[in-house]
Scaffold this active site. Structure first.
Site: not given
Ligand code: 5GP
Length: 145
Positions: A98, A92, A85, A100
């Site tokens: 990052h 995001q 994202n 997934h």
């Molecule tokens: P985004 O929505 O930015 O693509 O996804 C961010 C991801 O980071 C989410 O799936 C969330 O669960 C993960 N995440 C957020 N904070 C932490 C953290 O402190 N540790 C880990 N391992 N994952 C995190």
């Protein structure tokens, strides 16, 4: 720009790390959509994919299939999504690039059902397509950072 992912990369915040090289770190997502949901993160602090250096981009390109193989091997899943994202409007939440890797478990396997996708296709605009492709093609030429 420094995010929680930099603190995880620097091991100030604990994570279940699964991979590390000079450019890339991967660890288990804290709120997995399925068992084996992993985040693959460049050490370089950039918010958007298009801002990454060539070195980080190459390293991510190399690490992603390797980590995906390992996730499939460890979970037994045979299908998965790779999600990346960019921007809060695109879901995001953490402003540090990052990827997934999200296994798609067999129905009824438990531990989450993986990524749900709401896909609403439109039709390619025949009048705009050539102009659009020209613009993108021009942007790709010599675009190495
Ligand atoms: P985004 O929505 O930015 O693509 O996804 C961010 C991801 O980071 C989410 O799936 C969330 O669960 C993960 N995440 C957020 N904070 C932490 C953290 O402190 N540790 C880990 N391992 N994952 C995190």
């Amino acid at each position: 720009m420094s995010s929680i992912f930099t603190r995880i990369i620097q091991r100030e915040i604990p994570s279940h790390e699964v991979y590390r090289d000079d450019y890339v770190v991967a660890f288990l997502d804290i709120a997995p959509l399925s068992r084996g949901h992993v985040l693959v993160v460049p050490i370089e602090e950039r918010e958007y994919l298009h801002e990454l250096s060539e070195a980080s981009a190459r390293a991510l390109g190399s690490a992603l299939p390797r980590i995906a193989r390992a996730v499939m091997g460890a979970t037994g899943a045979t299908a998965y999504n790779v999600l990346q994202n960019n921007g809060s409007a695109a879901h995001q939440a953490v402003p540090h690039v990052h990827f997934h890797i999200i296994p798609k478990p067999a129905a009824g396997a438990g531990g989450g059902s993986g990524l749900g996708i709401h896909w609403q296709p439109t039709q390619l605009n025949a009048h705009d397509a050539a102009t659009l492709a020209d613009g993108i093609r021009a942007g790709c030429v010599g675009a190495d950072s």
